[in-house]
Design an enzyme around this catalytic site. Structure first.
Site, PDB file in Angstrom:
ATOM      1  N   ASP A 176      -6.758  21.977 -15.898  1.00  0.00           N
ATOM      2  CA  ASP A 176      -7.153  21.642 -17.271  1.00  0.00           C
ATOM      3  C   ASP A 176      -7.015  22.821 -18.226  1.00  0.00           C
ATOM      4  OD1 ASP A 176      -9.166  23.163 -16.239  1.00  0.00           O
ATOM      5  OD2 ASP A 176     -10.770  21.741 -16.618  1.00  0.00           O
ATOM      6  N   LYS A 233     -23.204  33.147 -17.685  1.00  0.00           N
ATOM      7  CA  LYS A 233     -23.145  33.027 -19.143  1.00  0.00           C
ATOM      8  C   LYS A 233     -24.256  33.862 -19.782  1.00  0.00           C
ATOM      9  CE  LYS A 233     -21.323  28.331 -18.754  1.00  0.00           C
ATOM     10  NZ  LYS A 233     -21.573  26.892 -18.986  1.00  0.00           N
ATOM     11  N   ASP A 238      -8.863  25.795 -22.980  1.00  0.00           N
ATOM     12  CA  ASP A 238      -9.503  24.909 -22.022  1.00  0.00           C
ATOM     13  C   ASP A 238      -9.498  23.503 -22.613  1.00  0.00           C
ATOM     14  OD1 ASP A 238     -11.238  23.407 -20.475  1.00  0.00           O
ATOM     15  OD2 ASP A 238     -12.855  24.871 -20.480  1.00  0.00           O
TER      16      ASP A 238
END
Length: 360
Positions: free
Chosen positions: A111, A162, A223
């Site tokens: 992807d 993150k 993405d």
């Protein structure tokens, strides 16, 4: 490096309704299934053998690509019975590889649209004698990604989740989803259970003293996980901003596939694609959008940064902006659908039923 693993098993939940009937890698981008662009770029970089790690709607891949000979490749297919994660999927196809223990195997996610110099990544892997080499890219806002800091030589020093605070943003480098593995590292991944390369394999390798090398390549990278990103990626392929040898025509403002019909006064701009058998009516304006096969855009409709699914119908004077319309859906005349709207497959919206402004 002559072989690769392509991870195409995801369910594409963030892309629904595009992925209700079609696995994410098979959704058309710039006129062909997105996977075609990845396969063509791998072949151009010297890859000859590719194993597709499939899961969701696995049965649609092989009828389309066959043995890969049309693309100059030898393609094999391995289907997960249960989801195994990125690392588990890689380990699950290991028996189909021909490489020796120290030979490189290219691995990439199904992807990601990228202009990565694949041969440069392989060369970096070999010159540094790394166990795993990672394509890294720089982003303006890395908060949504895992961070991958590196030392002066490019050697990876950590994998950070993150970041939650400004102090945690120690680098703008993120994992871009393409790797070169030493074959023996693939064989060391636990078999038969879910494994994440990002959360388990890479951190454990680093803790064990393995050499993980990062190569920053900040050419085009996107993405395609959301409908808006997918639409933009398709347009960028048509415009030539994203490189691919698989675009079926010249790069430019529009790509109209051979059996599509477009009225002479319709205006197509911004990398718009009109698929096989689709029809764009008189006075319609379509900008930066994808009209899939068999869809109908009726006269006077205005479509911007949107995707219209296969055999869907957009009524006269209807306005779409940042909208996804599922396969077979019907949007009646004089509707107005704005940013973020997703119309499900086969849904019917009557004339003038949805608006963001007055009907006058």
């Amino acid at each position: 490096m002559t072989e690769a693993i392509l991870l195409v098993g995801g369910r594409g939940t963030r892309l629904r309704p595009l992925t209700v009937n079609t696995p994410k890698p098979m959704v058309p981008a710039a006129g062909v299934p997105f996977l075609t662009h990845q396969l063509a770029r791998a072949r151009a970089a010297g890859v000859e053998h590719i194993v597709l790690a499939t899961s969701y709607l696995a049965e649609v891949f092989e009828p389309y690509f066959g043995d890969g000979s049309a693309l100059g490749l030898h393609i094999e297919y391995v289907t997960e019975e249960e989801p195994l994660g990125t690392g588990g999927a890689i380990r699950n196809v290991a028996t189909r590889l021909h490489s020796g223990p120290d030979e490189p195997v290219l691995i990439f996610n199904g992807d990601i649209l990228t202009g990565l110099d694949i041969q440069a990544l392989v060369a970096t892997h070999e010159s540094t004698r790394a166990d795993v080499s990672l394509h890294l890219t720089r982003v303006d806002d890395p908060r949504a990604y895992g961070l991958v800091p590196t030392g002066p030589s490019g050697r990876v020093t950590a994998f950070l989740e993150k970041p939650q605070t400004p102090a945690e943003i120690v680098t703008d480098q993120i994992n871009a989803g393409a790797y070169v593995f030493r074959r023996s590292v693939i064989d060391s991944i636990p078999a038969g259970r879910p494994v994440s390369v990002e959360r388990e394999t890479f951190p454990e390798l680093l803790a064990a003293g393995a050499h993980l090398q990062g190569m920053v390549d900040s050419t085009y990278w996107l993405d395609l996980g959301t409908p808006q990103a997918f639409v933009r990626g398709s347009a960028d392929l048509v415009l030539g901003r994203a490189p691919s040898p698989a675009v079926p025509g010249r790069c430019g403002d529009r790509l109209v596939l051979p059996t599509a019909r477009v009225a002479p006064d319709a205006k197509l701009t911004g990398g718009t694609v009109v698929g096989e058998g689709a029809h764009v009516g008189e006075g319609a304006r379509v900008m930066g959008s994808t009209i899939l096969s068999g869809a109908v855009v009726e006269p006077g409709a205005v479509i911007t940064d949107s995707l219209v699914g296969a055999h869907a119908r957009i009524g006269e004077r209807t306005v779409l902006s940042g909208t996804v319309v599922g396969d077979g859906a019907v949007i009646g005349p004089d509707n107005e659908l704005r940013e973020g709207v997703r119309v499900w497959c086969e849904a019917h919206i009557p004339a003038g039923a949805l608006r963001f402004s007055s009907d006058q």
